[in-house]
Design a protein around this motif. Structure first.
Motif, PDB file in Angstrom:
ATOM      1  N   GLU A  61       0.841  -1.186   0.000  1.00  0.00           N
ATOM      2  CA  GLU A  61       0.000   0.000   0.000  1.00  0.00           C
ATOM      3  C   GLU A  61       0.888   1.253   0.000  1.00  0.00           C
ATOM      4  O   GLU A  61       1.988   1.251   0.539  1.00  0.00           O
ATOM      5  N   THR A  85       0.861  -8.001  -2.747  1.00  0.00           N
ATOM      6  CA  THR A  85      -0.257  -8.151  -1.816  1.00  0.00           C
ATOM      7  C   THR A  85      -0.330  -6.984  -0.858  1.00  0.00           C
ATOM      8  O   THR A  85       0.666  -6.309  -0.597  1.00  0.00           O
ATOM      9  N   SER A  86      -1.508  -6.785  -0.338  1.00  0.00           N
ATOM     10  CA  SER A  86      -1.732  -5.856   0.760  1.00  0.00           C
ATOM     11  C   SER A  86      -2.811  -6.469   1.641  1.00  0.00           C
ATOM     12  O   SER A  86      -4.001  -6.401   1.316  1.00  0.00           O
ATOM     13  N   ALA A  87      -2.393  -7.086   2.725  1.00  0.00           N
ATOM     14  CA  ALA A  87      -3.367  -7.675   3.644  1.00  0.00           C
ATOM     15  C   ALA A  87      -4.223  -6.580   4.261  1.00  0.00           C
ATOM     16  O   ALA A  87      -5.413  -6.777   4.503  1.00  0.00           O
ATOM     17  N   GLN A  89      -5.296  -3.875   2.899  1.00  0.00           N
ATOM     18  CA  GLN A  89      -6.345  -3.504   1.955  1.00  0.00           C
ATOM     19  C   GLN A  89      -7.100  -4.718   1.413  1.00  0.00           C
ATOM     20  O   GLN A  89      -8.019  -4.576   0.618  1.00  0.00           O
ATOM     21  N   GLY A  90      -6.680  -5.903   1.830  1.00  0.00           N
ATOM     22  CA  GLY A  90      -7.341  -7.126   1.380  1.00  0.00           C
ATOM     23  C   GLY A  90      -7.154  -7.382  -0.099  1.00  0.00           C
ATOM     24  O   GLY A  90      -8.068  -7.875  -0.766  1.00  0.00           O
ATOM     25  N   GLN A  91      -5.978  -7.070  -0.627  1.00  0.00           N
ATOM     26  CA  GLN A  91      -5.740  -7.225  -2.059  1.00  0.00           C
ATOM     27  C   GLN A  91      -4.584  -8.172  -2.343  1.00  0.00           C
ATOM     28  O   GLN A  91      -3.546  -8.118  -1.686  1.00  0.00           O
ATOM     29  N   VAL A  93      -3.857 -11.322  -1.914  1.00  0.00           N
ATOM     30  CA  VAL A  93      -3.468 -12.511  -1.153  1.00  0.00           C
ATOM     31  C   VAL A  93      -4.041 -13.780  -1.789  1.00  0.00           C
ATOM     32  O   VAL A  93      -3.301 -14.715  -2.111  1.00  0.00           O
TER      33      VAL A  93
END
Length: 142
Positions: A61, A85-87, A89-91, A93
């Motif tokens: 992010e 990934t960005s945990a 932002q929930g993206q 993964v």
């Protein structure tokens, strides 16, 4: 863990039977990224030659110190799959895991096809085998 040595000996025991391995670095931590070549070498030294390796950039992010372009370049240099990934932002993964799993399945199917092509076919011997094309499931004459 930024590639801490205390985990290196523990992790090598997990490489041996793995079909796929994710090496994850913290894109907000340059030291984490700088340790990737050592982890790649550790995997190559301890895992099966056919193992798929994915380099995963975590915490993507904002504008992290380690750019996505740097991650992609390192992955290309070592012939690795790559994902961001960005945990928070929930993206990315779930897509990263799906991509690695799909790669493992595809590699496995390709290995099976190569094995099937490499198997020698025995020549048919009896008339029944000649009629049935040499298959093992023969129809008895009669």
């Amino acid at each position: 863990t930024a590639g801490q040595e205390q985990f290196r000996s523990l992790s090598t025991t997990y490489y041996r039977k793995g079909d796929g391995i994710m090496i994850v670095y913290d894109s907000s931590n340059r030291a984490s990224f700088d340790n990737i070549p050592g982890w790649v070498q550790s995997v190559r030294d301890n895992a099966a030659e056919s193992v798929l390796i994915m380099l995963v950039a975590a915490k993507c992010e904002g504008e992290p110190p380690v750019s996505v372009a740097e991650g992609k370049a390192l992955a290309a240099e070592h012939k690795l799959m790559f994902a961001t990934t960005s945990a928070m932002q929930g993206q990315g993964v779930i897509p990263a895991f799906k991509a690695l799993c799909e790669g493992i399945i595809l590699a496995s199917e390709n290995r099976e096809q190569l094995k099937a092509r490499a198997r020698p076919r025995r020549a048919p011997c009896s008339p029944a085998e000649q009629i049935n094309g040499g298959d093992d499931d023969l129809i008895p004459p009669g």
